[in-house]
Design an enzyme around this catalytic site. Sequence first.
Site, PDB file in Angstrom:
ATOM      1  N   ASP A 166       0.845  -1.188   0.000  1.00  0.00           N
ATOM      2  CA  ASP A 166       0.000   0.000   0.000  1.00  0.00           C
ATOM      3  C   ASP A 166       0.884   1.242   0.000  1.00  0.00           C
ATOM      4  O   ASP A 166       2.014   1.222   0.491  1.00  0.00           O
ATOM      5  CB  ASP A 166      -0.892   0.021   1.251  1.00  0.00           C
ATOM      6  CG  ASP A 166      -1.912  -1.118   1.244  1.00  0.00           C
ATOM      7  OD1 ASP A 166      -2.219  -1.629   0.147  1.00  0.00           O
ATOM      8  OD2 ASP A 166      -2.387  -1.483   2.329  1.00  0.00           O
ATOM      9  N   TYR A 188       5.025  -9.013   7.708  1.00  0.00           N
ATOM     10  CA  TYR A 188       4.498  -7.680   8.014  1.00  0.00           C
ATOM     11  C   TYR A 188       4.732  -7.327   9.478  1.00  0.00           C
ATOM     12  O   TYR A 188       4.848  -8.204  10.340  1.00  0.00           O
ATOM     13  CB  TYR A 188       2.979  -7.620   7.795  1.00  0.00           C
ATOM     14  CG  TYR A 188       2.529  -7.852   6.378  1.00  0.00           C
ATOM     15  CD1 TYR A 188       2.422  -6.788   5.488  1.00  0.00           C
ATOM     16  CD2 TYR A 188       2.194  -9.131   5.937  1.00  0.00           C
ATOM     17  CE1 TYR A 188       1.987  -6.997   4.193  1.00  0.00           C
ATOM     18  CE2 TYR A 188       1.763  -9.342   4.650  1.00  0.00           C
ATOM     19  CZ  TYR A 188       1.657  -8.276   3.770  1.00  0.00           C
ATOM     20  OH  TYR A 188       1.228  -8.488   2.498  1.00  0.00           O
ATOM     21  N   TYR A 219      -4.862 -10.118   2.762  1.00  0.00           N
ATOM     22  CA  TYR A 219      -5.123  -8.706   3.077  1.00  0.00           C
ATOM     23  C   TYR A 219      -4.932  -8.526   4.577  1.00  0.00           C
ATOM     24  O   TYR A 219      -5.766  -8.957   5.380  1.00  0.00           O
ATOM     25  CB  TYR A 219      -6.543  -8.324   2.684  1.00  0.00           C
ATOM     26  CG  TYR A 219      -6.814  -8.324   1.204  1.00  0.00           C
ATOM     27  CD1 TYR A 219      -6.171  -7.411   0.357  1.00  0.00           C
ATOM     28  CD2 TYR A 219      -7.719  -9.208   0.641  1.00  0.00           C
ATOM     29  CE1 TYR A 219      -6.436  -7.391  -1.010  1.00  0.00           C
ATOM     30  CE2 TYR A 219      -7.997  -9.193  -0.721  1.00  0.00           C
ATOM     31  CZ  TYR A 219      -7.357  -8.281  -1.542  1.00  0.00           C
ATOM     32  OH  TYR A 219      -7.626  -8.262  -2.875  1.00  0.00           O
TER      33      TYR A 219
END
EC number: 5.4.99.25
Length: 459
Positions: free
Chosen positions: A257, A323, A395
């Site tokens: 993103d 992440y 996601y």
Amino acid sequence: MITDDARELLSTGSICDSCLGRPFADRSFGLTNAERGRALRTTVALADDEDFEPTEPADCWVCDGYCGTFDAIAETIVDALEGVDFATYQVGTRVPPLVEENERLLREDAGLEPDVGESMKREMNREVGRRVGAMTETDVDFDRPDVLAVVDLEGFDPLEALESDTVTSHAVDVQINPAFVYGRYRKLERDIPQTEWPCRECGGSGVQLGDDGEEPCDYCGGSGYMYDTSVEQVVRPHVVAAMDGDEGTFHGAGREDVDARMLEDGRPFVLEVKRPRVRDPDVEALEREINDAAEGAVEVEGLRLATYEMVERVKEHDASKHYRADVAFEEPIEEAAFDAALAELEGTTVDQYTPERVDHRRAGLTRQRTVYEIDGDLHEPTEAEVRLHGEGGLYVKELISSDNGRTEPSLAGLLETDAEVTALDVTGVEGEDEPFELEEYFRDEPRAASDDELAETAD
Ligand SMILES: [Zn+2]
Ligand SMILES: [Zn+2]
């Protein structure tokens, strides 16, 4: 008998050695067609005890003289490639329809199959190509040459070319195939897109129509872009300049993103350079140049020269992601509940319906993605850090928030309170089955460890 066939071919009119030899091109590997033709002409003359009468290409009714222009064409190609770096080449030829018709007539008149032996197109490609290779010390590559020279025989007069030993450069079109540089990028600041993003209001023009005519676009301040810069804009100009190319295209292995950082070992990318005049730039110098100019917002490392297959590799190779996320909860959370929720999510396959924030033109569907590993620390009753390793395509923001129930299970769902990612970093992109960086995808030697890396190892 081959001599009978040769005698029939010779009886059709004046034909040059190459045109006489070409119907027999599948015999005696190692000879040129001109050598085959010369030998047959000699044999027929001896057998019939006739005077030996050579025919020059200029007098040949089949090729109109083109078979005498191999050297001149090759020299024109080499001239056209002056200043261009290449290791492999290919030559293609457009043969005039009239000459192709002559080739067929020659064989038919002699009672042979209309396509027996070799075509002039093939002979031309090989003979000219061989000369180009010898003059430039490069190799032919039929699959993916660095340069491709297309010769249009109708672009010059063969008789003039025989006279002057040159061919007009208009008859030769040289194409330079793209070259590729692979690397990994880090994005150390947020709000930098991966690729350049034209302003949605002015479409990238930077101007809008005001009362007094054109004025700078209000939305982008006249830059034409939604953001000041992008990873692509940081990397591309330096690579294109180092390879003296015309333009470049950035290919990333997925993208994070805009508001997420890309840290640690970075994300694989390939920069494709169109029409490069240089194919082997000093990648270490290039890397330093990019990093110096980017002033810390973006970094690249591990630049290497790649094959064209590397583009598909970075786009298609299945990769898992690591992440790190800062998470805010609406209600205070108990440490035990937090740990239990993470334990529940670890190893779980999650159902995710296409998130609301994703392009609404994309058809909605539910997909399954696995959370390989997840852990975290509850810093405050309403604040936590979560670290996870997930399957490609997971996601993460929705895994945390539940996206109004579209993702199941989710951290918010398990804790029964709203949860939101307030900051996201991608901390790793790695191939699922094997690394991106297999040697077969590179054109250069593996890089030696830099002084910095050696110093780190020594610590
Ligand atoms: Zn000929
Ligand atoms: Zn604008």
